[in-house]
Structures are given as C-alpha cells and as structure tokens.
Scaffold this active site. Structure first.
Site, mmCIF file in Angstrom:
data_model
loop_
_atom_site.group_PDB
_atom_site.id
_atom_site.type_symbol
_atom_site.label_atom_id
_atom_site.label_comp_id
_atom_site.label_asym_id
_atom_site.label_seq_id
_atom_site.Cartn_x
_atom_site.Cartn_y
_atom_site.Cartn_z
ATOM 1 N N GLU A 8 8.836 -4.625 10.670
ATOM 2 C CA GLU A 8 9.418 -3.162 10.100
ATOM 3 C C GLU A 8 10.001 -2.510 11.335
ATOM 4 O OE1 GLU A 8 6.648 -1.458 7.477
ATOM 5 O OE2 GLU A 8 7.761 0.489 7.461
ATOM 6 N N ASP A 12 1.048 -1.140 -0.200
ATOM 7 C CA ASP A 12 -0.113 0.003 0.075
ATOM 8 C C ASP A 12 0.938 1.264 0.104
ATOM 9 O OD1 ASP A 12 0.776 -0.157 2.680
ATOM 10 O OD2 ASP A 12 -0.959 0.239 3.629
ATOM 11 N N SER A 13 2.073 1.116 0.078
ATOM 12 C CA SER A 13 3.168 2.314 -0.147
ATOM 13 C C SER A 13 2.933 2.642 -1.452
ATOM 14 C CB SER A 13 4.771 1.768 -0.091
ATOM 15 O OG SER A 13 5.114 0.441 -0.605
ATOM 16 N N ASP A 18 -1.187 -6.181 -0.491
ATOM 17 C CA ASP A 18 -1.195 -5.538 0.772
ATOM 18 C C ASP A 18 -2.608 -4.972 1.082
ATOM 19 O OD1 ASP A 18 -0.010 -4.667 3.077
ATOM 20 O OD2 ASP A 18 1.090 -3.078 2.073
ATOM 21 N N GLU A 60 -1.614 -5.757 8.013
ATOM 22 C CA GLU A 60 -0.742 -4.909 9.100
ATOM 23 C C GLU A 60 -1.559 -5.595 10.422
ATOM 24 O OE1 GLU A 60 -0.061 -0.816 8.712
ATOM 25 O OE2 GLU A 60 0.819 -1.231 6.630
ATOM 26 N N LYS A 64 -1.423 -9.657 2.451
ATOM 27 C CA LYS A 64 -0.702 -8.984 3.674
ATOM 28 C C LYS A 64 -1.635 -8.128 4.593
ATOM 29 C CE LYS A 64 2.887 -6.027 3.725
ATOM 30 N NZ LYS A 64 2.329 -4.879 4.793
HETATM 31 O O1 KIV Z 1 3.312 -1.177 1.697
HETATM 32 C C1 KIV Z 1 4.750 -1.553 1.778
HETATM 33 O O2 KIV Z 1 5.422 -1.231 0.976
HETATM 34 C C2 KIV Z 1 5.073 -2.423 2.838
HETATM 35 C C3 KIV Z 1 6.580 -2.746 3.096
HETATM 36 C C4 KIV Z 1 7.293 -1.733 3.526
HETATM 37 C C5 KIV Z 1 6.690 -4.287 3.814
HETATM 38 O O3 KIV Z 1 4.278 -2.922 3.667
#
Ligand code: KIV
Length: 270
Positions: free
Chosen positions: A178, A41-42, A80, A112, A110
C-alpha cells in the site's frame, strides 16, 4: 478459488481484489469475477462511521465477513484482522483468525505485517489458515506513521523488500503493498514469487486492490492513487431525493402500491 490458485497467478495473470462489506455488494463483486473479496477493516471508516480503522472489533469483522462469505461463490474471501487482534499473544491471535474461518466462513486472513507477524504467519499457514501479508502503509499504525507514503528512502525501501521475503518464506500466499513508490512496487514484485497486490504501488504489481466504495463512487473521499468508476452516491442522492419529493407531494404511494379489502370499508373505528 483457493489460495494456491491465487499464488499461481503471480507473473501470469493479473489478480483482481476489491473490498466488500455486505452481502449484496459481495454478490456483485463475485459475479463480476473479482478473484479476492477483501472484508477490509476499512469497513470502520467507510461503513461504520468511525474516524479510523482502529476501533473495529473482532465481532464486527466476523459479522461483516460472514455476510460476504454467505453471498460469495467463486471469489476467495479474506477477513482483515483488526487492530490488536493479533501481534500480542499468539494463542489468542490464532483463535481469532480461526474464528474468521470456522464461524464467519472466510477462506483466509490478512494481517498488517511487520517483524511481529512473521512467526504468526508461519504458524497460521502450518495450521491451514492462508495468510495475506500487507506492507507499506499499514493504517493500523497511523498513530505512529500517519497515513502517508512509505518506503520513500533506501533504508525503509530495503526493509519492505526484506519483510516481503520473510513473509513469503513464512508461507504468506500473497502480499498487499500500500502507498509505496511504483519502482519499489516493481522491485518487491521481482524479489518474491507470491503475487503482490498493489494499492497505490504502481502498475507493476501482480494485481490491484481498491475499496469498493471508491470504485463505485460511494465514498466522498477518494485517495489520490485510487480511481472512481461509477457514481453510486449521485444515484442514491437522486433516488432518495425523488422518494422524499414523492411522499411529500402525495405522489407515493399510488393506487398500484396499495390494496383494498372490501369488507374493511365499513370497519367500526369506535
Ligand atoms: O482495509 C482495507 O480496505 C485494506 C485495503 C485498502 C488493502 O486493507
């Protein structure tokens, strides 16, 4: 690559994981032999111009995940799940995670993680959706914790170890850690059998993950625990600068970039 292959790497071979947000990048990531392509989600702050990951929607994640999945042959593609798409209502969360697999072509999701994701991790795993847990700094909680190191005192370090065990027990196939102290990264890695994949969690995790923008040198900001291995931004600036110069000076397009059809020479423009 399947979730079970990644699980089997714990303590045996390093797991490599890198983000990818689009098809051309995913193809390079895949061909380089990266084990896990994470559609993080980055994407929100790195590619979509948001200030944080919080505004990213399920539709945006599905679109980027589908692009990555279409371009990937070997790597395990993880979608994510964005802020508030899980953690409130379990049925809604399962439907949204299922969408990433059925519609977008991801291999797993994924989350969180925290106390609120233990039951969901168990349920998704039972349903055949591999879950990657994520502890330590979880940027979706930035309004509560800030984007700072986590697990820096004994109580919070113990909580991370306990949550790691609970997510392993619930069926998570791997765990992202992280921005935690390296010795806590080592302790979590010793405490569980699934692979730990660190980002700012020291060298003793079973694998490492970074954002591709930092690795290739595209993003302007680089986290202190990250490393840049290339200068794509510099290459882009040089290429785009040369293009502008060539157009402005009349150097582009040249004869070889154009074609002429003779019968159009005398075309009536009246
Ligand atoms: O969203 C992302 O890029 C992440 C990584 C930094 C693990 O969750």
């Amino acid at each position: 690559m399947r979730a079970k292959d990644i699980r089997a790497k714990a303590g045996e071979e390093p797991v490599t994981m890198l983000t990818a947000y689009d098809a051309p990048t995913a193809r390079v990531v895949d061909e380089a032999g990266v084990d896990i392509a994470l559609v993080g989600d980055s994407v929100g702050n790195l590619r979509l111009g948001y200030d944080s990951t919080l505004p990213v929607t399920v539709d945006e994640m599905a679109s980027h995940t589908a692009a990555v999945a279409r371009a990937t042959e070997e790597a395990f593609v993880v979608a994510d799940m964005p802020f508030l798409s899980y953690g409130a209502d379990e049925t809604d969360a399962i439907e949204r995670c299922g969408r990433m697999i059925k519609e977008a072509g991801a291999d797993g999701v994924k989350l969180e993680s925290g106390h609120h994701t233990i039951g969901l991790t168990r349920r998704l795993t039972q349903l055949g959706i591999p879950v990657q847990a994520h502890l330590g700094l979880t940027p979706q909680r930035e309004n509560e914790t800030g984007l700072f190191r986590q697990g820096t005192d004994e109580e919070s370090a113990r909580e991370i170890i306990d949550l790691a065990r609970e997510h392993e027990d619930a069926g998570a196939f791997s765990l992202v850690l992280e921005h935690i102290p390296a010795n806590l990264g080592e302790a979590v890695t010793e405490a569980i059998d699934i692979p730990t994949i660190g980002i700012g969690a020291g060298p003793d995790c079973d694998g490492q993950v970074l954002t591709v923008d930092e690795v290739i040198g595209l993003s302007e900001d680089v986290a202190p625990f990250s490393r840049t291995f290339g200068d794509v931004r510099g290459e882009m600036e040089a290429a785009i600068g040369e293009y502008v110069e060539a157009v402005e000076s009349g150097g582009f397009p040249a004869d070889e970039h154009s074609h002429v059809v003779e019968e159009l020479d005398d075309i009536d423009t009246e």
